[in-house]
Scaffold this motif. Structure first.
Motif, mmCIF file in Angstrom:
data_model
loop_
_atom_site.group_PDB
_atom_site.id
_atom_site.type_symbol
_atom_site.label_atom_id
_atom_site.label_comp_id
_atom_site.label_asym_id
_atom_site.label_seq_id
_atom_site.Cartn_x
_atom_site.Cartn_y
_atom_site.Cartn_z
ATOM 1 N N SER A 188 0.834 -1.199 0.000
ATOM 2 C CA SER A 188 0.000 0.000 0.000
ATOM 3 C C SER A 188 0.870 1.250 0.000
ATOM 4 N N SER A 189 0.412 2.292 -0.749
ATOM 5 C CA SER A 189 1.156 3.551 -0.772
ATOM 6 C C SER A 189 0.929 4.347 0.499
ATOM 7 N N VAL A 190 -0.036 3.935 1.309
ATOM 8 C CA VAL A 190 -0.281 4.568 2.598
ATOM 9 C C VAL A 190 0.042 3.569 3.697
ATOM 10 N N PRO A 191 0.939 3.907 4.622
ATOM 11 C CA PRO A 191 1.238 2.994 5.719
ATOM 12 C C PRO A 191 -0.022 2.682 6.516
ATOM 13 N N ALA A 192 -0.129 1.446 6.979
ATOM 14 C CA ALA A 192 -1.235 1.048 7.850
ATOM 15 C C ALA A 192 -2.580 1.379 7.220
ATOM 16 N N GLN A 193 -2.824 0.888 6.007
ATOM 17 C CA GLN A 193 -4.064 1.239 5.319
ATOM 18 C C GLN A 193 -5.294 0.694 6.044
#
Length: 265
Positions: free
Chosen positions: A87-92
């Motif tokens: 994911s490009s966002v940590p902790a999606q």
């Protein structure tokens, strides 16, 4: 001293950058695809170079070409790679929980957006219980930075120099979407910084969106959370919506920072 290897490396790196820009341009077509000429114009890359890269990306199944329209679309290999990508966002998962909480409190549609180059991409959304649902952004949909409340929120976490550079790059695309000129847009971004949240009205519908950036420990925007609904609902529940956005984005930022620290240990 032999500089041939360095020249090859520079040329190869440049080709990768150009191919990536072309993929971003096509991804921003909302599924309609673009032809060779439009891709060259939007990317700012010379037409013969674009043609050469398109042929190679198509051969690698990263793109497909519609035989009737001659437009290029994202290909199956990109989908396969996307499934395997981090994911490009940590902790999606934390973001998903935040979206659900936001839509649950407000009763309206909530969206998670991130920056991708000069674009903004919707990574996730949650639908509220209010019967009239505003679903103005689909998961995976890409828009030029500067379009939408999520864009404004993300831009508000950047310096004026960065914002102006992005707006200049996207000027033609934003003008085509009837977005305001750069000097006016800079004022809109400044207002979002002062307020702590961004506001955007749909140009042709009685719809309003509110958005806030989720910041890292240095104040940079990791992503943005937004809520969209009928304008009258925002007017009636403005303080509640802004309060929920602020509380949830700040809590999410702390959780993401904590998850990253834990991951790094």
């Amino acid at each position: 001293m032999d500089y041939s290897d360095n020249k090859k490396e520079v040329g190869g790196t440049q080709s990768i950058g150009r191919a990536t820009e072309i993929l971003r341009v096509i991804a921003a077509s909302d599924g309609m695809g673009f032809g060779l000429g439009e891709i060259a114009e939007r990317s700012g890359i010379e037409r013969p170079t674009v043609h050469r890269i398109l042929r190679r990306l198509t051969a690698e199944s990263m793109l497909v070409q519609n035989p009737l329209t001659r437009n290029y679309h994202l290909g199956p290999l990109l989908y396969e790679l996307g499934l395997a990508a981090s994911s490009s966002v940590p902790a999606q998962q934390l973001c998903k929980e935040a979206l659900q909480e936001l839509s649950g409190i407000t009763g309206d549609s909530a969206f998670l957006t991130v920056r991708s180059g000069h674009d903004v991409v919707c990574l996730d959304r949650a639908e509220g219980h209010f019967p009239i649902r505003v679903l103005n952004l689909g998961v995976g949909q890409r828009r030029p930075l500067g379009c939408g409340a999520g864009s404004i929120a993300l831009l508000s976490a950047m310096s004026d120099e960065q914002v102006e550079k992005i707006l200049l790059k996207n000027k033609a695309l934003l003008t085509a979407r009837a977005e305001p000129p750069i000097n006016e847009f800079m004022q809109i971004v400044g207002q979002a910084r002062t307020q702590g949240y961004a506001t955007k009205d749909a140009p042709d519908l009685p719809v309003r969106s509110l958005s806030m950036p989720v910041r890292d420990a240095y104040g940079n925007g990791i992503c943005a959370l937004s809520v969209s609904t009928l304008t009258v609902r925002v007017e009636q529940n403005h303080d509640k919506m802004v309060g929920a956005l602020r509380r949830i984005t700040e809590a999410l930022a702390l959780k993401i920072r904590g998850s990253l620290i834990f991951k790094d240990v």
